[in-house]
Design an enzyme around this catalytic site. Structure first.
Site, mmCIF file in Angstrom:
data_model
loop_
_atom_site.group_PDB
_atom_site.id
_atom_site.type_symbol
_atom_site.label_atom_id
_atom_site.label_comp_id
_atom_site.label_asym_id
_atom_site.label_seq_id
_atom_site.Cartn_x
_atom_site.Cartn_y
_atom_site.Cartn_z
ATOM 1 N N ILE A 1 0.824 -1.204 0.000
ATOM 2 C CA ILE A 1 0.000 0.000 0.000
ATOM 3 C C ILE A 1 0.860 1.257 0.000
ATOM 4 O O ILE A 1 0.544 2.231 -0.672
ATOM 5 C CB ILE A 1 -0.954 0.015 1.215
ATOM 6 N N ASP B 1 12.259 2.524 4.158
ATOM 7 C CA ASP B 1 11.885 1.111 4.104
ATOM 8 C C ASP B 1 13.129 0.262 4.305
ATOM 9 O O ASP B 1 14.223 0.636 3.871
ATOM 10 C CB ASP B 1 11.233 0.786 2.756
ATOM 11 N N TYR C 1 12.246 -5.432 4.363
ATOM 12 C CA TYR C 1 11.873 -6.666 5.062
ATOM 13 C C TYR C 1 10.693 -7.337 4.352
ATOM 14 O O TYR C 1 10.673 -8.550 4.165
ATOM 15 C CB TYR C 1 11.520 -6.350 6.511
ATOM 16 N N ALA D 1 4.778 0.937 7.589
ATOM 17 C CA ALA D 1 5.701 -0.155 7.907
ATOM 18 C C ALA D 1 5.221 -0.918 9.138
ATOM 19 O O ALA D 1 5.047 -0.335 10.204
ATOM 20 C CB ALA D 1 7.106 0.410 8.146
ATOM 21 N N TYR E 1 -2.122 -8.735 16.289
ATOM 22 C CA TYR E 1 -1.911 -7.681 15.290
ATOM 23 C C TYR E 1 -2.863 -6.519 15.530
ATOM 24 O O TYR E 1 -2.445 -5.350 15.597
ATOM 25 C CB TYR E 1 -2.108 -8.252 13.886
ATOM 26 N N PHE F 1 -9.164 -2.956 5.750
ATOM 27 C CA PHE F 1 -8.556 -4.270 5.555
ATOM 28 C C PHE F 1 -8.752 -4.682 4.106
ATOM 29 O O PHE F 1 -9.655 -4.208 3.422
ATOM 30 C CB PHE F 1 -9.154 -5.316 6.498
#
Length: 232
Positions: free
Chosen positions: A12, A31, A34, A74, A141, A169
């Site tokens: 995104i 960034d 990862y 992130a 999460y 989501f």
């Protein structure tokens, strides 16, 4: 206006960067790769390869590039994985966000848009999810994002931070640029972006834009947008 986008090489974040640049913003992508992809970094964005766990590196990025606002994408983001590895999510997501927020405060950066999640709501009472739905996270999460949102609230109270949280989501779709250059990384969320710049920030997003549950949280009482459109 210069915006730092964490996770700007990700699914995104790279499209958020594209949308920002197309609307006249300067963008700095931070960034660690990862989960991101080097080819997804926008060619017109400044780039810093760093991990949010390294606070000194984050501080150096702020000192060098002097962003005026942050979009924070992130994160570890898999609900199922968080059930298997809760410390990874409750640890890394929260600690890394704290590093970012501390550096923001130290550098006087007072605006942030957080990529949160609809997993804040394990069993919502209504669909679409409304902005007043009670937060009961459905996983570690979701809990990590709920904790970060509370940090934002208290930084609004104590430091005057202005923020918005995107509780979405399964964002999906494509921009013309993403389809042409990165065919396997198709994503956009213009329905979020339009609510954050170019028009006044609203306390509620319009219902039914995407048919996805969407319950934003905004730490502002102002009618001005978090990211105003550039004037130049």
């Amino acid at each position: 206006m210069k915006v730092l986008v964490t996770g700007g090489a990700g699914y995104i974040g790279s499209v958020a960067t594209e949308r920002l640049i197309s609307n006249g913003y300067e963008v700095v992508v931070l960034d660690s790769f990862y989960m991101g992809h080097r080819e997804a970094v926008h060619p017109q964005a400044a780039f810093v390869e760093a991990d949010l766990s390294d606070k000194a590196a984050v501080d150096a990025a702020f000192r060098e590039h002097r962003p005026e606002a942050v979009m924070h994408f992130a994160s570890h983001t898999l609900v199922g994985e968080s059930m298997q590895h809760p410390f990874l999510y409750l640890g890394d997501n929260v600690r890394n966000a704290l590093n970012l927020l501390e550096v923001m405060v130290e550098h006087g950066v007072g605006k942030i848009i957080l990529s949160s999640t609809a997993n804040l709501f394990e069993k919502p009472e209504s669909m679409p999810i409304g902005p007043d739905e009670r937060v009961i996270p459905g996983s570690p999460y979701g809990e990590s994002k709920a904790i970060i949102e509370r940090f934002l609230h208290w930084l609004q109270v104590t430091k005057g931070l202005r923020y918005a949280c995107l509780r979405y989501f399964n964002a999906a779709g494509a921009t013309a640029e993403r389809v042409r250059t990165i065919p396997r990384r198709r994503i956009s969320f213009p329905w979020c972006c339009r609510s954050l710049w170019g028009s006044a920030m609203r306390s509620k997003f319009s219902a039914g834009i995407t048919r996805l549950p969407m319950a934003p949280a905004c730490g502002t009482t102002s009618t001005s947008p978090i990211l105003p459109m550039p004037t130049s």
